[in-house]
Design an enzyme around this catalytic site. Sequence first.
Site, PDB file in Angstrom:
ATOM      1  N   ILE A   1      -7.977   1.964 -11.684  1.00 20.45           N
ATOM      2  CA  ILE A   1      -8.473   0.728 -11.052  1.00 20.45           C
ATOM      3  C   ILE A   1      -9.749   0.863 -10.270  1.00 20.45           C
ATOM      4  CG2 ILE A   1      -7.814  -1.259  -9.438  1.00 20.45           C
ATOM      5  CD1 ILE A   1      -4.996  -0.872 -10.461  1.00 20.45           C
TER       6      ILE A   1
ATOM      7  N   ARG B   1      -0.537  -1.105  -1.928  1.00 22.68           N
ATOM      8  CA  ARG B   1       0.478  -1.440  -1.478  1.00 22.68           C
ATOM      9  C   ARG B   1       0.404  -1.840   0.107  1.00 22.68           C
ATOM     10  NH1 ARG B   1       1.309  -2.690  -6.143  1.00 22.68           N
ATOM     11  NH2 ARG B   1       2.925  -2.091  -7.403  1.00 22.68           N
TER      12      ARG B   1
ATOM     13  N   ASP C   1      -4.478  -7.933   0.146  1.00 25.22           N
ATOM     14  CA  ASP C   1      -3.782  -8.633  -1.112  1.00 25.22           C
ATOM     15  C   ASP C   1      -2.323  -8.371  -0.805  1.00 25.22           C
ATOM     16  OD1 ASP C   1      -3.459 -10.154  -3.259  1.00 25.22           O
ATOM     17  OD2 ASP C   1      -3.026  -8.512  -4.342  1.00 25.22           O
TER      18      ASP C   1
ATOM     19  N   GLU D   1       6.347  -7.840   3.302  1.00 28.13           N
ATOM     20  CA  GLU D   1       5.944  -8.640   2.117  1.00 28.13           C
ATOM     21  C   GLU D   1       7.139  -9.631   1.546  1.00 28.13           C
ATOM     22  OE1 GLU D   1       3.702  -7.830  -1.870  1.00 28.13           O
ATOM     23  OE2 GLU D   1       2.496  -7.293  -0.500  1.00 28.13           O
TER      24      GLU D   1
ATOM     25  N   HIS E   1      -0.418 -11.248  -2.717  1.00 24.30           N
ATOM     26  CA  HIS E   1      -0.200 -10.124  -3.869  1.00 24.30           C
ATOM     27  C   HIS E   1      -0.442 -10.684  -5.263  1.00 24.30           C
ATOM     28  CE1 HIS E   1       2.162  -6.305  -4.593  1.00 24.30           C
ATOM     29  NE2 HIS E   1       1.113  -6.344  -5.525  1.00 24.30           N
TER      30      HIS E   1
ATOM     31  N   ALA F   1      -3.576 -10.195  -7.007  1.00 22.52           N
ATOM     32  CA  ALA F   1      -4.706  -9.315  -7.694  1.00 22.52           C
ATOM     33  C   ALA F   1      -4.507  -9.302  -9.138  1.00 22.52           C
ATOM     34  CB  ALA F   1      -5.011  -8.210  -6.978  1.00 22.52           C
TER      35      ALA F   1
END
Length: 308
Positions: free
Chosen positions: A147, A224, A247, A252, A271, A273
Site C-alpha cells: 500500500i 490501524r 481513517d 473504534e 475506517h 479507506a
Amino acid sequence: MKVWIPHPAGRDLLGDLPEGITVEVFDDPRRLPSDPTGVRFWVPPFLSGEAASAVLARLPDLAAVQLLSAGADAWVGRVPDGVTLCDARGVHDSGTAEWVVAAILSQLRAFPALARAQARRQWAYDEVTPTDELAGKRVLIVGAGSIGAAVQARLAPFEVTFTLVARTARPDQGVHGVDELPALLPSADVVVVIVPLTPQTRGLVDEAFLAALPDGALVVNAARGPVARTDALVAELTTGRISAALDVTDPEPLPADHPLWELPNVLLTPHVAGSVRGLLPRAYRLVGAQVRRFSAGEPLVNEVVGGY
C-alpha cells in the site's frame, strides 16, 4: 472439500474451480451453512475480529484462512497450529492509496472548513485563503509495503519528495529503518502511517513521534487505530500545532463524546479507506487463485508470518 465464503456474490467472482470443491456462503456466525466437517478453506467476513475468529474452534478440518483485509492483527495468535493464515495483500492498494491522497489534499486545501462553511451557506473565501498546497511537500511514508508503494505512485505527480520507512532498512532501495524515525520526522511535512498493527508498531505514533514533527505537519493514519496513542494525538492536536487525517481510531468506533470529533484540524472518516466498489472483485480474484493453489497442493501467497 468445502470452501466457506462470506458473500453470495463471491460464487461468481471466484472463477473456475477444480472438481470436488463445494463453495458455501457463511455470512452469519450464529448459523453454520452445513456440517463444518470437510471445511478446508475459510474466508471470514471483511474486517471481522474476535467474534469471527471464535468460529475456528468449530472447524475441525480447516487448513487455510484467507482474510479479505490487508491487516491480520485480529487473527494473529488465534489461528490453530497447522492452519495457514493469509492476508489480502494487494487487494486494498488502490482504494487505500486513493483515500490517503484524498485526505491529504482535503486537509491541505481546507475542504473540511469549506464543507462546514457550505453547511452555513457562507462564502468563506476570506476565511480560508490562502490555503496550503501539496506541491513541494516532503512526504514521509511509514510502511514501505504494497500500500505504501501505491501511495507513493499516486502522490508522485504532485511535485513532492519522498522518504520511505520500513520495519528494517533496505539501503539498496532507498528505504530507511523504523529506528531512524527520530532523525527523519523533523523534516516531514506530511507523514503517512500505513504499517500493520503488531506488538512492535502498537503505539508507534506517540508523544515523542508527534513532538518531533515540524509546525504545520500533517499526520495521516490509514493503518490501524492502536498504531497511534490516542491520548498523545489529542494532546498534540489540541495545541493546533499540527493537523491529522484519520481513517482509523482507538477505540473504534469512536464514541460520540470523544474530543477528536471537535478538533477543527482533524479530518475523521469511519475506517472506509478500503471499502470501495472494486473490493469484492479484487478480493475474490485472490480467493479463487488461492483455492486453486490449495487444491493443487501449491504454496499459498500472502502467508502471514510474525504478524506480517
